[in-house]
Design a protein around this motif. Structure first.
Motif, mmCIF file in Angstrom:
data_model
loop_
_atom_site.group_PDB
_atom_site.id
_atom_site.type_symbol
_atom_site.label_atom_id
_atom_site.label_comp_id
_atom_site.label_asym_id
_atom_site.label_seq_id
_atom_site.Cartn_x
_atom_site.Cartn_y
_atom_site.Cartn_z
ATOM 1 N N TYR A 1 0.819 -1.218 0.000
ATOM 2 C CA TYR A 1 0.000 0.000 0.000
ATOM 3 C C TYR A 1 0.852 1.267 0.000
ATOM 4 C CZ TYR A 1 -4.177 -2.774 0.252
ATOM 5 O OH TYR A 1 -5.174 -3.658 -0.057
ATOM 6 N N ARG A 2 2.026 1.249 0.583
ATOM 7 C CA ARG A 2 2.930 2.403 0.518
ATOM 8 C C ARG A 2 3.280 2.657 -0.943
ATOM 9 N NH1 ARG A 2 2.943 6.629 2.267
ATOM 10 N NH2 ARG A 2 2.551 5.740 4.288
ATOM 11 N N ASN A 3 3.552 1.604 -1.707
ATOM 12 C CA ASN A 3 3.839 1.742 -3.133
ATOM 13 C C ASN A 3 2.639 2.329 -3.872
ATOM 14 O OD1 ASN A 3 5.284 1.280 -5.671
ATOM 15 N ND2 ASN A 3 3.800 -0.351 -5.983
ATOM 16 N N ILE A 4 1.441 1.849 -3.571
ATOM 17 C CA ILE A 4 0.226 2.366 -4.216
ATOM 18 C C ILE A 4 0.073 3.861 -3.930
ATOM 19 C CG2 ILE A 4 -2.319 2.272 -4.179
ATOM 20 C CD1 ILE A 4 -1.076 -0.137 -5.579
ATOM 21 N N VAL A 5 0.203 4.232 -2.668
ATOM 22 C CA VAL A 5 0.020 5.628 -2.254
ATOM 23 C C VAL A 5 1.105 6.520 -2.862
ATOM 24 C CG1 VAL A 5 0.141 7.166 -0.249
ATOM 25 C CG2 VAL A 5 -1.274 5.100 -0.158
ATOM 26 N N ASP A 6 2.356 6.077 -2.794
ATOM 27 C CA ASP A 6 3.470 6.914 -3.245
ATOM 28 C C ASP A 6 3.577 7.024 -4.760
ATOM 29 O OD1 ASP A 6 4.131 7.311 -0.604
ATOM 30 O OD2 ASP A 6 5.863 5.963 -0.626
ATOM 31 N N ASN A 7 3.164 5.990 -5.486
ATOM 32 C CA ASN A 7 3.429 5.957 -6.920
ATOM 33 C C ASN A 7 2.214 6.041 -7.837
ATOM 34 O OD1 ASN A 7 6.328 5.652 -6.739
ATOM 35 N ND2 ASN A 7 5.873 3.662 -5.849
ATOM 36 N N TYR A 8 1.024 5.830 -7.304
ATOM 37 C CA TYR A 8 -0.139 5.790 -8.184
ATOM 38 C C TYR A 8 -1.210 6.825 -7.852
ATOM 39 C CZ TYR A 8 1.949 1.481 -9.763
ATOM 40 O OH TYR A 8 2.820 0.568 -10.267
ATOM 41 N N GLY A 9 -1.226 7.342 -6.633
ATOM 42 C CA GLY A 9 -2.214 8.357 -6.267
ATOM 43 C C GLY A 9 -3.636 7.915 -6.536
ATOM 44 N N SER A 10 -3.960 6.703 -6.146
ATOM 45 C CA SER A 10 -5.262 6.121 -6.459
ATOM 46 C C SER A 10 -6.418 6.843 -5.777
ATOM 47 C CB SER A 10 -5.291 4.649 -6.040
ATOM 48 O OG SER A 10 -4.327 3.925 -6.749
ATOM 49 N N ARG A 11 -7.458 7.073 -6.551
ATOM 50 C CA ARG A 11 -8.722 7.593 -6.037
ATOM 51 C C ARG A 11 -9.789 6.572 -6.402
ATOM 52 N NH1 ARG A 11 -9.814 11.533 -9.303
ATOM 53 N NH2 ARG A 11 -11.772 10.775 -10.084
ATOM 54 N N ILE A 12 -10.569 6.141 -5.414
ATOM 55 C CA ILE A 12 -11.549 5.084 -5.642
ATOM 56 C C ILE A 12 -12.967 5.623 -5.492
ATOM 57 C CG2 ILE A 12 -12.406 2.841 -4.880
ATOM 58 C CD1 ILE A 12 -9.616 2.246 -3.803
ATOM 59 N N GLU A 13 -13.775 5.359 -6.500
ATOM 60 C CA GLU A 13 -15.210 5.618 -6.425
ATOM 61 C C GLU A 13 -15.888 4.259 -6.326
ATOM 62 O OE1 GLU A 13 -16.641 8.234 -9.524
ATOM 63 O OE2 GLU A 13 -14.632 9.092 -9.676
ATOM 64 N N THR A 14 -16.851 4.151 -5.420
ATOM 65 C CA THR A 14 -17.487 2.860 -5.203
ATOM 66 C C THR A 14 -18.889 2.821 -5.781
ATOM 67 O OG1 THR A 14 -18.421 3.494 -3.060
ATOM 68 C CG2 THR A 14 -16.213 2.536 -3.050
ATOM 69 N N PRO B 1 -18.190 -3.165 -6.416
ATOM 70 C CA PRO B 1 -17.696 -2.660 -7.694
ATOM 71 C C PRO B 1 -17.032 -1.302 -7.458
ATOM 72 C CG PRO B 1 -20.079 -2.400 -7.573
ATOM 73 C CD PRO B 1 -19.647 -3.094 -6.315
ATOM 74 N N ILE B 2 -15.858 -1.136 -8.036
ATOM 75 C CA ILE B 2 -15.137 0.122 -7.847
ATOM 76 C C ILE B 2 -14.561 0.610 -9.174
ATOM 77 C CG2 ILE B 2 -14.548 -0.434 -5.451
ATOM 78 C CD1 ILE B 2 -11.670 -0.947 -6.383
ATOM 79 N N VAL B 3 -14.320 1.906 -9.225
ATOM 80 C CA VAL B 3 -13.615 2.535 -10.332
ATOM 81 C C VAL B 3 -12.437 3.263 -9.707
ATOM 82 C CG1 VAL B 3 -13.730 4.203 -12.208
ATOM 83 C CG2 VAL B 3 -15.736 2.793 -11.665
ATOM 84 N N VAL B 4 -11.235 2.864 -10.113
ATOM 85 C CA VAL B 4 -10.009 3.443 -9.575
ATOM 86 C C VAL B 4 -9.407 4.367 -10.623
ATOM 87 C CG1 VAL B 4 -7.706 2.971 -8.661
ATOM 88 C CG2 VAL B 4 -9.564 1.337 -8.255
ATOM 89 N N THR B 5 -9.158 5.603 -10.255
ATOM 90 C CA THR B 5 -8.411 6.523 -11.100
ATOM 91 C C THR B 5 -7.017 6.625 -10.511
ATOM 92 O OG1 THR B 5 -10.426 7.759 -11.584
ATOM 93 C CG2 THR B 5 -8.333 8.849 -12.067
ATOM 94 N N ALA B 6 -6.012 6.349 -11.335
ATOM 95 C CA ALA B 6 -4.636 6.326 -10.849
ATOM 96 C C ALA B 6 -3.702 6.800 -11.955
ATOM 97 C CB ALA B 6 -4.255 4.910 -10.417
ATOM 98 N N THR B 7 -2.503 7.173 -11.556
ATOM 99 C CA THR B 7 -1.471 7.530 -12.520
ATOM 100 C C THR B 7 -0.648 6.280 -12.794
ATOM 101 O OG1 THR B 7 -1.413 9.775 -11.675
ATOM 102 C CG2 THR B 7 0.469 9.061 -13.005
ATOM 103 N N ILE B 8 -0.753 5.778 -14.013
ATOM 104 C CA ILE B 8 -0.038 4.568 -14.409
ATOM 105 C C ILE B 8 0.837 4.913 -15.600
ATOM 106 C CG2 ILE B 8 -0.268 2.189 -15.224
ATOM 107 C CD1 ILE B 8 -3.025 2.127 -13.858
ATOM 108 N N GLY B 9 2.134 4.697 -15.460
ATOM 109 C CA GLY B 9 3.043 5.027 -16.547
ATOM 110 C C GLY B 9 3.037 6.497 -16.897
#
Length: 124
Positions: free
Chosen positions: A55-68, A83-91
């Protein structure tokens, strides 16, 4: 045994804490020997130390925001599907991942297992 609404609250709290970047708060929802597989098929992550690193990796590198979506219970006193929709920075670019997360929640109202069902075609 926690009621179905109580179990659903745990699943929602998980999403809220991931969105808030609260790694220690996320871990509070899990049993010390909990196991997650996110996504299913990539292998398990087990125990608080490994989960903290995950989860540290998720928080530090992807900035995930979850809508449920609306949480779904089960006739057993254990499982919740969300069911969730995750908005994240990938690549380096904003991406959206559609997933269904399934939580196994014990008598102490803590997560013992979590499976995230999504694949490459669920990323846009």
């Amino acid at each position: 045994m926690p009621s179905e609404p109580e179990r659903k609250k745990v699943a929602i709290a998980y999403c809220e804490r991931v969105t808030a970047g609260d790694v220690e708060g996320i871990l509070e929802l899990f049993e010390p020997d909990a196991v997650i597989e996110d996504p299913v098929g990539t292998g398990p992550v087990a125990g608080h130390d490994a989960l903290r690193e995950y989860y540290r990796n998720i928080v530090d590198n992807y900035g995930s925001r979850i809508e449920t979506g609306e949480a779904r219970g089960s006739h057993e006193d254990t499982f919740v599907a969300l069911p969730i929709v995750v908005t994240a920075t990938i690549g380096g670019k904003a991406s959206v991942v559609n997933s269904v997360d399934v939580f196994e929640i014990n008598d102490a109202c803590r997560i013992t297992r979590m499976w995230a069902y999504w694949g490459p075609s669920d990323i846009r």
